[in-house]
Design a protein around this motif. Structure first.
Motif, PDB file in Angstrom:
ATOM      1  N   THR A  44       0.829  -1.207   0.000  1.00  0.00           N
ATOM      2  CA  THR A  44       0.000   0.000   0.000  1.00  0.00           C
ATOM      3  C   THR A  44       0.864   1.258   0.000  1.00  0.00           C
ATOM      4  O   THR A  44       0.542   2.242  -0.672  1.00  0.00           O
ATOM      5  N   GLN A  84      -7.242   0.290  -0.821  1.00  0.00           N
ATOM      6  CA  GLN A  84      -7.510  -0.860   0.047  1.00  0.00           C
ATOM      7  C   GLN A  84      -8.632  -0.519   1.015  1.00  0.00           C
ATOM      8  O   GLN A  84      -9.521  -1.317   1.263  1.00  0.00           O
ATOM      9  N   ASP A 160      -5.738  -1.854  -5.082  1.00  0.00           N
ATOM     10  CA  ASP A 160      -5.134  -2.371  -3.856  1.00  0.00           C
ATOM     11  C   ASP A 160      -6.139  -3.313  -3.191  1.00  0.00           C
ATOM     12  O   ASP A 160      -7.078  -2.870  -2.542  1.00  0.00           O
ATOM     13  N   GLU A 161      -5.955  -4.590  -3.409  1.00  0.00           N
ATOM     14  CA  GLU A 161      -6.843  -5.627  -2.885  1.00  0.00           C
ATOM     15  C   GLU A 161      -8.315  -5.371  -3.208  1.00  0.00           C
ATOM     16  O   GLU A 161      -9.147  -5.236  -2.309  1.00  0.00           O
TER      17      GLU A 161
HETATM   18 MG   LIG Z   1      -2.047  -2.769   2.037  1.00  0.00          MG
END
Ligand SMILES: [Mg+2]
Ligand SMILES: Nc1ncnc2c1ncn2[C@@H]1O[C@H](COP(=O)(O)OP(=O)(O)OP(=O)(O)O)[C@@H](O)[C@H]1O
Lengths: 318, 257
Positions: A44, A84, A160-161
Protein backbone atom coordinates in the motif's frame (compact mmCIF):
# COMPACT_ATOMS: atom_id res chain seq x y z
CA UNK A 1 6.40 0.70 -25.99
CA UNK A 2 7.01 3.04 -23.09
CA UNK A 3 6.82 2.34 -19.42
CA UNK A 4 3.41 3.07 -17.95
CA UNK A 5 4.83 2.93 -14.46
CA UNK A 6 8.44 3.52 -13.55
CA UNK A 7 9.76 3.25 -10.01
CA UNK A 8 13.41 4.05 -9.47
CA UNK A 9 15.20 3.57 -6.17
CA UNK A 10 12.03 4.29 -4.21
CA UNK A 11 12.46 4.59 -0.45
CA UNK A 12 9.67 5.53 1.94
CA UNK A 13 10.28 5.84 5.67
CA UNK A 14 7.80 6.55 8.45
CA UNK A 15 9.73 7.99 11.40
CA UNK A 16 12.51 5.45 11.23
CA UNK A 17 10.41 2.56 9.93
CA UNK A 18 11.37 1.79 6.36
CA UNK A 19 8.15 0.70 4.64
CA UNK A 20 9.57 0.64 1.11
CA UNK A 21 13.26 -0.04 0.85
CA UNK A 22 14.91 0.79 -2.45
CA UNK A 23 12.42 -0.60 -4.94
CA UNK A 24 12.99 -0.28 -8.66
CA UNK A 25 10.37 -1.58 -11.04
CA UNK A 26 9.19 -0.87 -14.56
CA UNK A 27 5.75 -1.83 -15.80
CA UNK A 28 5.39 -1.47 -19.56
CA UNK A 29 2.24 -0.11 -21.16
CA UNK A 30 -0.51 -2.70 -21.38
CA UNK A 31 0.93 -5.08 -18.81
CA UNK A 32 -1.08 -6.73 -16.05
CA UNK A 33 1.19 -6.66 -13.03
CA UNK A 34 0.56 -8.24 -9.64
CA UNK A 35 2.15 -7.29 -6.38
CA UNK A 36 2.13 -10.02 -3.76
CA UNK A 37 3.36 -9.80 -0.23
CA UNK A 38 2.48 -10.52 3.38
CA UNK A 39 0.79 -7.92 5.59
CA UNK A 40 2.97 -4.92 6.21
CA UNK A 41 5.27 -5.72 3.29
CA UNK A 42 4.86 -2.22 1.89
CA UNK A 43 2.40 -2.76 -0.98
CA UNK A 44 0.00 0.00 0.00
CA UNK A 45 2.84 2.38 0.76
CA UNK A 46 4.38 1.77 -2.65
CA UNK A 47 1.04 2.42 -4.33
CA UNK A 48 0.49 5.54 -2.22
CA UNK A 49 3.65 6.98 -3.71
CA UNK A 50 2.29 6.33 -7.22
CA UNK A 51 -1.08 7.98 -6.71
CA UNK A 52 0.07 10.99 -4.72
CA UNK A 53 -0.97 9.97 -1.22
CA UNK A 54 2.60 9.69 0.02
CA UNK A 55 5.76 11.56 -0.78
CA UNK A 56 8.82 9.39 -1.42
CA UNK A 57 11.63 9.80 1.10
CA UNK A 58 14.02 9.11 -1.75
CA UNK A 59 13.91 7.93 -5.34
CA UNK A 60 11.62 8.72 -8.22
CA UNK A 61 8.22 7.55 -9.37
CA UNK A 62 6.92 8.08 -12.91
CA UNK A 63 3.67 7.54 -14.76
CA UNK A 64 4.10 7.54 -18.55
CA UNK A 65 7.57 8.96 -18.02
CA UNK A 66 6.28 11.95 -16.02
CA UNK A 67 7.56 12.45 -12.49
CA UNK A 68 4.66 12.11 -10.05
CA UNK A 69 5.94 14.53 -7.41
CA UNK A 70 6.97 17.18 -9.90
CA UNK A 71 3.98 17.13 -12.17
CA UNK A 72 1.02 15.56 -10.40
CA UNK A 73 -1.55 17.32 -12.56
CA UNK A 74 -0.20 15.48 -15.58
CA UNK A 75 0.05 12.05 -13.98
CA UNK A 76 -3.22 11.99 -12.03
CA UNK A 77 -5.58 12.22 -15.01
CA UNK A 78 -4.19 8.90 -16.31
CA UNK A 79 -4.78 6.95 -13.12
CA UNK A 80 -7.78 5.10 -11.78
CA UNK A 81 -7.27 4.04 -8.19
CA UNK A 82 -9.10 1.53 -6.02
CA UNK A 83 -7.76 1.93 -2.49
CA UNK A 84 -7.51 -0.86 0.05
CA UNK A 85 -9.61 1.10 2.50
CA UNK A 86 -12.85 2.63 1.36
CA UNK A 87 -12.70 6.41 0.92
CA UNK A 88 -16.13 7.58 -0.15
CA UNK A 89 -18.49 10.24 1.18
CA UNK A 90 -20.58 8.05 3.45
CA UNK A 91 -23.80 9.98 3.22
CA UNK A 92 -23.88 10.76 -0.49
CA UNK A 93 -26.09 8.73 -2.84
CA UNK A 94 -23.88 6.68 -5.09
CA UNK A 95 -24.93 8.28 -8.39
CA UNK A 96 -23.82 11.62 -6.93
CA UNK A 97 -20.51 10.18 -5.86
CA UNK A 98 -19.87 9.00 -9.40
CA UNK A 99 -21.10 12.17 -11.07
CA UNK A 100 -18.75 14.25 -8.94
CA UNK A 101 -15.89 11.86 -9.62
CA UNK A 102 -16.34 12.34 -13.37
CA UNK A 103 -16.32 16.08 -12.78
CA UNK A 104 -13.01 15.87 -10.93
CA UNK A 105 -11.56 14.50 -14.16
CA UNK A 106 -13.05 17.34 -16.17
CA UNK A 107 -16.11 15.59 -17.63
CA UNK A 108 -19.12 17.84 -18.27
CA UNK A 109 -22.10 17.02 -16.05
CA UNK A 110 -24.09 15.22 -18.74
CA UNK A 111 -21.22 13.09 -19.92
CA UNK A 112 -20.41 12.25 -16.33
CA UNK A 113 -23.99 11.17 -15.62
CA UNK A 114 -24.11 9.07 -18.78
CA UNK A 115 -20.86 7.35 -17.92
CA UNK A 116 -22.01 6.74 -14.35
CA UNK A 117 -25.23 5.19 -15.63
CA UNK A 118 -23.41 2.87 -18.04
CA UNK A 119 -21.02 1.69 -15.33
CA UNK A 120 -23.72 1.30 -12.68
CA UNK A 121 -25.70 -0.87 -15.07
CA UNK A 122 -22.65 -2.90 -15.98
CA UNK A 123 -21.89 -3.55 -12.32
CA UNK A 124 -25.45 -4.32 -11.30
CA UNK A 125 -25.78 -1.22 -9.10
CA UNK A 126 -28.22 0.76 -11.22
CA UNK A 127 -31.26 -0.17 -9.10
CA UNK A 128 -29.47 1.18 -6.06
CA UNK A 129 -28.27 4.41 -7.63
CA UNK A 130 -30.01 6.74 -5.20
CA UNK A 131 -29.04 4.78 -2.11
CA UNK A 132 -26.56 6.40 0.23
CA UNK A 133 -23.19 4.76 0.13
CA UNK A 134 -23.24 3.46 3.69
CA UNK A 135 -26.45 1.51 3.05
CA UNK A 136 -24.82 -0.73 0.43
CA UNK A 137 -23.67 -4.24 1.27
CA UNK A 138 -19.96 -4.84 1.72
CA UNK A 139 -19.50 -6.39 -1.70
CA UNK A 140 -21.48 -3.62 -3.38
CA UNK A 141 -19.25 -1.08 -1.69
CA UNK A 142 -16.16 -2.72 -3.14
CA UNK A 143 -17.79 -2.78 -6.58
CA UNK A 144 -18.64 0.88 -6.29
CA UNK A 145 -15.00 1.63 -5.56
CA UNK A 146 -14.08 -0.04 -8.82
CA UNK A 147 -16.78 1.79 -10.73
CA UNK A 148 -15.56 5.06 -9.32
CA UNK A 149 -12.00 4.29 -10.41
CA UNK A 150 -13.26 3.86 -13.96
CA UNK A 151 -15.05 7.23 -14.11
CA UNK A 152 -11.95 9.03 -15.39
CA UNK A 153 -11.32 6.47 -18.18
CA UNK A 154 -7.90 5.60 -16.79
CA UNK A 155 -5.00 4.35 -18.88
CA UNK A 156 -3.38 3.02 -15.74
CA UNK A 157 -5.56 1.21 -13.23
CA UNK A 158 -4.18 0.61 -9.76
CA UNK A 159 -6.10 -1.71 -7.46
CA UNK A 160 -5.13 -2.37 -3.86
CA UNK A 161 -6.84 -5.63 -2.89
CA UNK A 162 -9.99 -4.96 -4.90
CA UNK A 163 -11.65 -8.32 -4.28
CA UNK A 164 -11.42 -8.58 -0.50
CA UNK A 165 -14.96 -9.40 0.63
CA UNK A 166 -16.47 -9.84 -2.83
CA UNK A 167 -18.37 -13.08 -3.45
CA UNK A 168 -17.01 -15.74 -5.77
CA UNK A 169 -19.28 -15.00 -8.70
CA UNK A 170 -18.57 -11.29 -8.47
CA UNK A 171 -14.87 -12.00 -8.23
CA UNK A 172 -14.97 -13.97 -11.47
CA UNK A 173 -16.94 -11.18 -13.12
CA UNK A 174 -14.38 -8.69 -11.96
CA UNK A 175 -11.62 -10.83 -13.36
CA UNK A 176 -13.37 -10.83 -16.72
CA UNK A 177 -13.74 -7.10 -16.58
CA UNK A 178 -10.08 -6.61 -15.74
CA UNK A 179 -9.12 -8.87 -18.63
CA UNK A 180 -11.32 -6.79 -20.95
CA UNK A 181 -9.70 -3.59 -19.78
CA UNK A 182 -6.32 -5.12 -20.31
CA UNK A 183 -7.34 -6.12 -23.82
CA UNK A 184 -8.22 -2.47 -24.45
CA UNK A 185 -4.66 -1.57 -23.55
CA UNK A 186 -5.12 -0.43 -19.95
CA UNK A 187 -2.10 -1.05 -17.77
CA UNK A 188 -3.09 -2.72 -14.52
CA UNK A 189 -1.28 -2.91 -11.22
CA UNK A 190 -3.00 -5.10 -8.65
CA UNK A 191 -2.18 -6.20 -5.15
CA UNK A 192 -3.95 -9.19 -3.76
CA UNK A 193 -3.90 -11.78 -1.06
CA UNK A 194 -5.55 -14.32 -3.36
CA UNK A 195 -2.73 -16.10 -5.06
CA UNK A 196 -5.03 -17.76 -7.57
CA UNK A 197 -6.07 -14.27 -8.61
CA UNK A 198 -2.52 -13.22 -9.38
CA UNK A 199 -1.89 -16.49 -11.18
CA UNK A 200 -5.04 -16.21 -13.26
CA UNK A 201 -4.62 -12.58 -14.26
CA UNK A 202 -1.08 -11.32 -14.18
CA UNK A 203 1.54 -11.23 -16.89
CA UNK A 204 4.16 -10.74 -14.21
CA UNK A 205 4.13 -10.76 -10.44
CA UNK A 206 6.50 -9.14 -8.01
CA UNK A 207 6.84 -10.57 -4.55
CA UNK A 208 7.50 -7.88 -1.99
CA UNK A 209 8.71 -8.60 1.51
CA UNK A 210 9.87 -6.13 4.16
CA UNK A 211 9.80 -3.30 1.65
CA UNK A 212 11.87 -5.01 -1.01
CA UNK A 213 11.00 -6.78 -4.22
CA UNK A 214 12.46 -10.22 -3.67
CA UNK A 215 11.22 -11.96 -6.84
CA UNK A 216 9.86 -10.72 -10.11
CA UNK A 217 8.77 -12.73 -13.12
CA UNK A 218 5.91 -14.34 -14.99
CA UNK A 219 3.85 -16.63 -12.69
CA UNK A 220 4.73 -19.72 -14.78
CA UNK A 221 8.43 -18.98 -14.67
CA UNK A 222 8.35 -18.47 -10.91
CA UNK A 223 6.44 -21.68 -10.41
CA UNK A 224 8.98 -23.57 -12.47
CA UNK A 225 11.82 -21.97 -10.61
CA UNK A 226 10.59 -22.61 -7.09
CA UNK A 227 8.12 -25.40 -7.07
CA UNK A 228 8.84 -29.04 -6.68
CA UNK A 229 5.83 -30.62 -8.26
CA UNK A 230 5.17 -34.30 -8.08
CA UNK A 231 2.71 -36.78 -9.44
CA UNK A 232 0.99 -39.00 -6.89
CA UNK A 233 -0.43 -42.27 -8.23
CA UNK A 234 -2.63 -44.41 -5.98
CA UNK A 235 -2.83 -48.05 -6.99
CA UNK A 236 -5.38 -50.82 -6.57
CA UNK A 237 -2.66 -53.43 -6.02
CA UNK A 238 0.74 -52.89 -4.40
CA UNK A 239 3.74 -52.60 -6.65
CA UNK A 240 7.27 -53.68 -5.75
CA UNK A 241 10.01 -51.10 -6.34
CA UNK A 242 12.00 -53.79 -8.16
CA UNK A 243 9.36 -53.94 -10.86
CA UNK A 244 10.16 -50.34 -11.80
CA UNK A 245 13.93 -50.40 -11.32
CA UNK A 246 14.70 -49.95 -15.05
CA UNK A 247 12.95 -46.60 -15.19
CA UNK A 248 15.31 -43.64 -14.84
CA UNK A 249 14.32 -40.58 -12.83
CA UNK A 250 13.27 -39.67 -9.33
CA UNK A 251 10.43 -41.75 -8.04
CA UNK A 252 9.57 -43.69 -4.93
CA UNK A 253 7.08 -46.23 -3.75
CA UNK A 254 5.31 -45.62 -0.43
CA UNK A 255 2.36 -46.90 1.62
CA UNK A 256 3.41 -50.55 1.27
CA UNK A 257 3.42 -50.29 -2.48
CA UNK A 258 -0.01 -48.71 -2.88
CA UNK A 259 1.35 -45.29 -3.76
CA UNK A 260 3.86 -44.10 -6.29
CA UNK A 261 5.47 -40.65 -6.23
CA UNK A 262 7.25 -39.19 -9.23
CA UNK A 263 9.33 -36.00 -9.31
CA UNK A 264 10.63 -34.28 -12.43
CA UNK A 265 14.39 -34.43 -13.00
CA UNK A 266 16.41 -31.51 -11.57
CA UNK A 267 16.51 -28.48 -13.85
CA UNK A 268 13.42 -29.58 -15.72
CA UNK A 269 9.81 -29.13 -14.83
CA UNK A 270 8.15 -31.61 -17.13
CA UNK A 271 6.53 -34.59 -15.56
CA UNK A 272 5.10 -36.14 -18.70
CA UNK A 273 7.94 -38.39 -19.77
CA UNK A 274 8.54 -39.94 -16.38
CA UNK A 275 4.86 -40.44 -15.64
CA UNK A 276 4.31 -42.05 -18.98
CA UNK A 277 7.20 -44.50 -18.46
CA UNK A 278 5.98 -45.44 -15.00
CA UNK A 279 2.42 -45.99 -16.17
CA UNK A 280 3.51 -48.20 -19.04
CA UNK A 281 5.46 -50.37 -16.67
CA UNK A 282 2.57 -50.55 -14.18
CA UNK A 283 0.13 -51.56 -16.85
CA UNK A 284 2.25 -54.58 -17.75
CA UNK A 285 0.50 -56.17 -14.77
CA UNK A 286 -3.01 -56.86 -16.18
CA UNK A 287 -4.80 -56.73 -12.81
CA UNK A 288 -3.32 -53.37 -11.91
CA UNK A 289 -5.65 -50.40 -11.76
CA UNK A 290 -5.02 -46.73 -11.04
CA UNK A 291 -7.40 -45.55 -8.31
CA UNK A 292 -6.41 -41.91 -8.21
CA UNK A 293 -4.00 -39.45 -9.70
CA UNK A 294 -2.93 -36.07 -8.36
CA UNK A 295 -0.41 -33.43 -9.22
CA UNK A 296 0.84 -31.69 -6.10
CA UNK A 297 2.53 -28.36 -5.73
CA UNK A 298 3.25 -25.96 -8.51
CA UNK A 299 1.30 -22.85 -7.74
CA UNK A 300 2.22 -19.33 -6.74
CA UNK A 301 1.33 -20.15 -3.16
CA UNK A 302 4.31 -22.45 -3.01
CA UNK A 303 6.53 -19.86 -4.67
CA UNK A 304 5.38 -17.38 -2.10
CA UNK A 305 6.19 -19.69 0.79
CA UNK A 306 9.59 -20.49 -0.67
CA UNK A 307 10.47 -16.86 -1.28
CA UNK A 308 9.18 -15.25 1.89
CA UNK A 309 9.61 -18.19 4.20
CA UNK A 310 5.94 -18.18 5.22
CA UNK A 311 2.50 -18.68 3.80
CA UNK A 312 0.38 -15.71 2.87
CA UNK A 313 -2.30 -16.80 5.33
CA UNK A 314 0.24 -17.38 8.08
CA UNK A 315 1.47 -13.89 7.39
CA UNK A 316 -2.07 -12.60 7.51
CA UNK A 317 -2.63 -14.05 10.98
CA UNK A 318 0.73 -13.90 12.70
CA UNK B 1 -4.38 21.03 -18.48
CA UNK B 2 -6.72 23.08 -20.71
CA UNK B 3 -8.54 25.91 -19.03
CA UNK B 4 -11.95 24.45 -19.92
CA UNK B 5 -11.14 21.26 -18.02
CA UNK B 6 -9.81 23.17 -15.03
CA UNK B 7 -13.00 25.21 -14.93
CA UNK B 8 -15.13 22.08 -14.91
CA UNK B 9 -13.10 20.58 -12.10
CA UNK B 10 -13.48 23.71 -10.00
CA UNK B 11 -17.19 23.85 -10.79
CA UNK B 12 -17.60 20.24 -9.67
CA UNK B 13 -15.83 20.92 -6.38
CA UNK B 14 -18.10 23.89 -5.80
CA UNK B 15 -21.23 21.94 -6.64
CA UNK B 16 -20.13 19.31 -4.18
CA UNK B 17 -19.67 21.89 -1.41
CA UNK B 18 -23.06 23.44 -2.08
CA UNK B 19 -24.72 20.04 -2.31
CA UNK B 20 -23.24 19.16 1.07
CA UNK B 21 -24.67 22.09 2.99
CA UNK B 22 -27.86 22.41 0.96
CA UNK B 23 -28.83 18.85 1.91
CA UNK B 24 -28.68 19.95 5.52
CA UNK B 25 -30.29 23.39 5.44
CA UNK B 26 -32.07 22.65 8.69
CA UNK B 27 -28.76 22.13 10.40
CA UNK B 28 -26.80 24.77 8.53
CA UNK B 29 -28.73 27.90 7.59
CA UNK B 30 -31.95 27.79 9.58
CA UNK B 31 -30.47 27.82 13.13
CA UNK B 32 -28.72 31.15 12.53
CA UNK B 33 -31.95 32.73 11.38
CA UNK B 34 -33.81 31.38 14.39
CA UNK B 35 -31.14 32.94 16.63
CA UNK B 36 -31.67 36.30 14.96
CA UNK B 37 -35.44 36.11 15.45
CA UNK B 38 -34.92 35.23 19.12
CA UNK B 39 -32.68 38.24 19.61
CA UNK B 40 -35.26 40.45 17.96
CA UNK B 41 -37.91 39.00 20.25
CA UNK B 42 -35.82 39.46 23.42
CA UNK B 43 -34.12 42.78 22.77
CA UNK B 44 -36.57 44.36 20.38
CA UNK B 45 -39.92 43.40 21.82
CA UNK B 46 -39.46 42.51 25.49
CA UNK B 47 -36.38 44.36 26.75
CA UNK B 48 -35.92 46.94 24.03
CA UNK B 49 -37.72 49.76 25.85
CA UNK B 50 -35.54 49.37 28.96
CA UNK B 51 -32.19 49.71 27.22
CA UNK B 52 -30.79 53.09 26.29
CA UNK B 53 -30.30 54.03 22.68
CA UNK B 54 -26.72 53.87 21.37
CA UNK B 55 -25.55 56.62 18.99
CA UNK B 56 -29.18 57.38 18.23
CA UNK B 57 -30.16 53.80 17.31
CA UNK B 58 -32.56 51.58 19.18
CA UNK B 59 -30.71 48.77 20.90
CA UNK B 60 -31.96 46.04 18.56
CA UNK B 61 -31.02 48.10 15.52
CA UNK B 62 -27.60 48.72 17.01
CA UNK B 63 -26.83 45.03 17.59
CA UNK B 64 -28.32 43.62 14.37
CA UNK B 65 -25.33 44.21 12.07
CA UNK B 66 -23.24 42.42 14.70
CA UNK B 67 -25.71 39.54 14.74
CA UNK B 68 -25.37 39.29 10.97
CA UNK B 69 -21.60 39.17 11.47
CA UNK B 70 -22.07 36.45 14.08
CA UNK B 71 -24.01 34.37 11.55
CA UNK B 72 -21.43 34.98 8.83
CA UNK B 73 -18.49 34.07 11.05
CA UNK B 74 -19.93 30.92 12.58
CA UNK B 75 -21.34 29.61 9.30
CA UNK B 76 -18.16 30.25 7.33
CA UNK B 77 -16.12 28.51 9.99
CA UNK B 78 -18.56 25.64 10.44
CA UNK B 79 -18.84 24.93 6.74
CA UNK B 80 -15.18 24.51 5.89
CA UNK B 81 -14.15 22.90 9.15
CA UNK B 82 -16.85 20.22 9.07
CA UNK B 83 -16.55 19.67 5.33
CA UNK B 84 -12.82 19.08 5.62
CA UNK B 85 -12.91 17.14 8.84
CA UNK B 86 -15.71 14.90 7.57
CA UNK B 87 -13.67 14.29 4.43
CA UNK B 88 -10.73 13.25 6.59
CA UNK B 89 -13.05 11.17 8.74
CA UNK B 90 -14.52 9.10 5.89
CA UNK B 91 -11.19 9.34 4.02
CA UNK B 92 -12.83 10.88 0.97
CA UNK B 93 -10.06 13.47 1.24
CA UNK B 94 -7.75 10.72 -0.02
CA UNK B 95 -9.85 10.41 -3.14
CA UNK B 96 -9.42 14.13 -3.77
CA UNK B 97 -5.69 13.80 -3.42
CA UNK B 98 -5.55 11.16 -6.14
CA UNK B 99 -7.63 13.02 -8.74
CA UNK B 100 -6.29 15.92 -10.81
CA UNK B 101 -7.25 18.79 -8.52
CA UNK B 102 -4.69 21.49 -7.76
CA UNK B 103 -4.15 22.84 -4.24
CA UNK B 104 -5.43 26.24 -5.33
CA UNK B 105 -8.66 24.75 -6.73
CA UNK B 106 -9.17 22.95 -3.47
CA UNK B 107 -8.77 26.04 -1.36
CA UNK B 108 -10.89 28.20 -3.66
CA UNK B 109 -13.70 25.63 -3.69
CA UNK B 110 -13.73 25.05 0.05
CA UNK B 111 -13.63 28.74 0.85
CA UNK B 112 -16.25 29.59 -1.75
CA UNK B 113 -18.57 27.00 -0.25
CA UNK B 114 -18.11 28.56 3.17
CA UNK B 115 -18.54 32.08 1.81
CA UNK B 116 -21.75 31.17 -0.01
CA UNK B 117 -23.36 29.67 3.05
CA UNK B 118 -22.12 32.46 5.33
CA UNK B 119 -23.23 35.28 3.06
CA UNK B 120 -26.58 33.59 2.53
CA UNK B 121 -27.09 33.66 6.30
CA UNK B 122 -25.77 37.23 6.57
CA UNK B 123 -28.00 38.57 3.82
CA UNK B 124 -31.08 36.81 5.16
CA UNK B 125 -30.38 38.19 8.63
CA UNK B 126 -30.14 41.73 7.31
CA UNK B 127 -33.30 41.25 5.22
CA UNK B 128 -35.21 40.01 8.25
CA UNK B 129 -33.96 43.05 10.16
CA UNK B 130 -34.96 45.43 7.39
CA UNK B 131 -38.47 44.04 7.40
CA UNK B 132 -38.98 43.51 11.13
CA UNK B 133 -37.07 46.32 12.89
CA UNK B 134 -36.78 48.88 10.10
CA UNK B 135 -33.03 48.58 9.85
CA UNK B 136 -31.69 51.07 7.34
CA UNK B 137 -28.80 49.84 5.19
CA UNK B 138 -26.59 52.76 4.22
CA UNK B 139 -24.37 51.07 1.64
CA UNK B 140 -25.65 47.59 0.77
CA UNK B 141 -22.83 46.81 -1.63
CA UNK B 142 -20.23 47.60 0.99
CA UNK B 143 -22.10 45.49 3.54
CA UNK B 144 -22.11 42.63 1.08
CA UNK B 145 -18.41 42.97 0.35
CA UNK B 146 -17.71 43.12 4.07
CA UNK B 147 -19.56 39.87 4.61
CA UNK B 148 -17.57 38.22 1.87
CA UNK B 149 -14.27 39.35 3.40
CA UNK B 150 -15.25 38.18 6.88
CA UNK B 151 -16.41 34.89 5.44
CA UNK B 152 -13.07 34.39 3.67
CA UNK B 153 -11.23 34.92 6.95
CA UNK B 154 -13.29 32.47 8.95
CA UNK B 155 -13.70 29.93 6.17
CA UNK B 156 -9.90 29.88 6.04
CA UNK B 157 -9.71 29.47 9.79
CA UNK B 158 -12.14 26.57 9.41
CA UNK B 159 -9.78 24.97 6.90
CA UNK B 160 -6.88 25.20 9.32
CA UNK B 161 -9.01 23.66 12.09
CA UNK B 162 -10.36 21.00 9.75
CA UNK B 163 -6.81 20.00 8.86
CA UNK B 164 -5.56 19.97 12.43
CA UNK B 165 -8.55 18.53 14.29
CA UNK B 166 -8.20 15.05 15.73
CA UNK B 167 -11.86 14.74 16.75
CA UNK B 168 -15.25 16.37 16.27
CA UNK B 169 -14.80 17.73 19.78
CA UNK B 170 -11.78 19.79 18.87
CA UNK B 171 -13.84 21.59 16.21
CA UNK B 172 -16.46 22.44 18.82
CA UNK B 173 -13.75 23.55 21.24
CA UNK B 174 -12.55 26.13 18.75
CA UNK B 175 -16.12 27.41 18.27
CA UNK B 176 -16.96 27.51 21.97
CA UNK B 177 -13.71 28.82 23.40
CA UNK B 178 -12.32 31.04 20.66
CA UNK B 179 -14.95 32.14 18.16
CA UNK B 180 -17.96 32.71 20.39
CA UNK B 181 -16.07 34.67 23.09
CA UNK B 182 -14.24 36.57 20.34
CA UNK B 183 -17.55 37.56 18.78
CA UNK B 184 -19.35 38.41 22.04
CA UNK B 185 -16.39 40.46 23.29
CA UNK B 186 -15.84 41.96 19.84
CA UNK B 187 -18.61 44.49 20.27
CA UNK B 188 -21.77 42.85 19.01
CA UNK B 189 -23.71 44.08 22.04
CA UNK B 190 -21.97 47.34 22.86
CA UNK B 191 -19.76 50.01 21.43
CA UNK B 192 -16.16 49.33 22.43
CA UNK B 193 -15.92 53.07 23.07
CA UNK B 194 -18.20 52.53 26.07
CA UNK B 195 -15.67 50.19 27.74
CA UNK B 196 -13.26 51.31 30.49
CA UNK B 197 -9.54 50.89 29.91
CA UNK B 198 -7.76 48.48 29.60
CA UNK B 199 -10.67 46.66 27.94
CA UNK B 200 -10.82 49.12 25.13
CA UNK B 201 -7.20 48.54 24.14
CA UNK B 202 -7.58 44.79 24.56
CA UNK B 203 -10.56 44.86 22.21
CA UNK B 204 -8.41 46.45 19.51
CA UNK B 205 -6.28 43.28 19.59
CA UNK B 206 -9.32 41.17 18.73
CA UNK B 207 -9.58 40.77 14.93
CA UNK B 208 -13.31 40.10 15.22
CA UNK B 209 -13.80 43.60 16.61
CA UNK B 210 -12.76 45.06 13.23
CA UNK B 211 -15.21 42.79 11.41
CA UNK B 212 -18.12 43.80 13.61
CA UNK B 213 -17.29 47.45 13.89
CA UNK B 214 -16.87 47.65 10.13
CA UNK B 215 -20.08 45.92 9.19
CA UNK B 216 -21.96 48.16 11.60
CA UNK B 217 -20.31 51.08 9.85
CA UNK B 218 -21.54 49.92 6.46
CA UNK B 219 -25.08 49.34 7.70
CA UNK B 220 -25.69 52.18 10.19
CA UNK B 221 -22.98 54.62 9.19
CA UNK B 222 -21.94 54.64 12.86
CA UNK B 223 -18.71 52.96 13.96
CA UNK B 224 -15.93 53.23 16.55
CA UNK B 225 -13.21 53.31 13.89
CA UNK B 226 -13.19 54.88 10.43
CA UNK B 227 -14.12 52.29 7.77
CA UNK B 228 -10.79 52.52 5.95
CA UNK B 229 -9.06 51.47 9.20
CA UNK B 230 -11.14 48.38 9.94
CA UNK B 231 -11.27 47.70 6.18
CA UNK B 232 -7.50 47.59 5.94
CA UNK B 233 -7.32 45.12 8.84
CA UNK B 234 -10.05 42.92 7.37
CA UNK B 235 -8.62 42.87 3.84
CA UNK B 236 -5.10 42.13 5.08
CA UNK B 237 -6.33 39.34 7.36
CA UNK B 238 -8.39 37.80 4.57
CA UNK B 239 -5.44 37.79 2.18
CA UNK B 240 -3.16 36.41 4.88
CA UNK B 241 -5.53 33.61 5.88
CA UNK B 242 -6.23 32.64 2.28
CA UNK B 243 -2.52 32.47 1.54
CA UNK B 244 -1.93 30.37 4.64
CA UNK B 245 -4.49 27.82 3.46
CA UNK B 246 -3.05 27.73 -0.02
CA UNK B 247 0.41 27.18 1.37
CA UNK B 248 -0.78 24.39 3.68
CA UNK B 249 -2.47 22.56 0.82
CA UNK B 250 0.55 22.98 -1.41
CA UNK B 251 2.71 21.41 1.25
CA UNK B 252 0.15 18.65 1.74
CA UNK B 253 0.04 19.55 5.43
CA UNK B 254 -1.57 16.64 7.32
CA UNK B 255 -2.78 15.31 3.98
CA UNK B 256 0.14 13.68 2.19
CA UNK B 257 1.97 10.98 4.14
MG1 LIG C 1 -2.05 -2.77 2.04
N1 LIG D 1 0.99 6.36 7.86
C1 LIG D 1 1.86 5.47 8.40
N2 LIG D 1 2.59 5.82 9.48
C2 LIG D 1 3.47 4.95 10.02
N3 LIG D 1 3.71 3.72 9.54
C3 LIG D 1 3.03 3.32 8.46
C4 LIG D 1 2.07 4.17 7.84
N4 LIG D 1 1.53 3.51 6.78
C5 LIG D 1 2.12 2.30 6.76
N5 LIG D 1 3.03 2.18 7.77
C6 LIG D 1 3.87 1.00 8.04
O1 LIG D 1 4.56 0.66 6.87
C7 LIG D 1 4.63 -0.74 6.71
C8 LIG D 1 4.05 -1.13 5.37
O2 LIG D 1 2.64 -0.93 5.40
P1 LIG D 1 1.73 -1.13 4.14
O3 LIG D 1 0.40 -0.63 4.49
O4 LIG D 1 2.40 -0.54 2.96
O5 LIG D 1 1.72 -2.73 4.02
P2 LIG D 1 0.90 -3.64 3.01
O6 LIG D 1 1.88 -4.46 2.27
O7 LIG D 1 -0.04 -2.84 2.22
O8 LIG D 1 0.12 -4.58 4.03
P3 LIG D 1 -1.36 -5.21 3.92
O9 LIG D 1 -1.23 -6.47 3.14
O10 LIG D 1 -1.68 -5.50 5.34
O11 LIG D 1 -2.25 -4.21 3.33
C9 LIG D 1 3.90 -1.34 7.91
O12 LIG D 1 4.86 -1.71 8.87
C10 LIG D 1 3.05 -0.21 8.41
O13 LIG D 1 2.85 -0.29 9.79
Amino acid sequence: MGQAIGIYGLIKKFNGLTAVNDVSLEIPEGEFFGLLGPNGAGKTTLISCLVGLARPTDGRVEIDGVDVSQNPLRTKPCIGFVPQEVNVEYFFPIDRILEFQGGYFGLPIRASRARAEALLRQFGLWERRDVQYFRLSGGMKRRLMIVRALMGEPRVLILDEPTAGVDVAQRRELWDLLRQLRAQGVTILLTTHYIDEAEALCDRVGIIDRGQIVELDAPRTLIHRYCSRRVVIDLAHPVAPEALRDIPGTWEVTQNGYRLLARPPAGDHRLGELTEALMRQLMCEPAQRICDLQIEGGDLEEVFVQVTGRGIDAAAHP
Amino acid sequence: MPRRIRRRILATLLRREIYRFARLLKQTVVPSLVTTLLFILVFGVSLGGHIREISGWSYIQYILPGLAALGVITNAYANTSTSLYAARFDRSIENWLTVPISPLQFVVALISGGVLRAVLVGVLTILIAVVVVDLPVQSPLLTFAWMVLMAVIFASLGIVSGLRAESWDSLATMTNFVLTPGIYLGGVFYSVGMLPEPWQTISYGNPIFYCIDGIRGTVLGTADLPLWHSGAVVVATAIGMFSLCWWLFQRGYRLVK
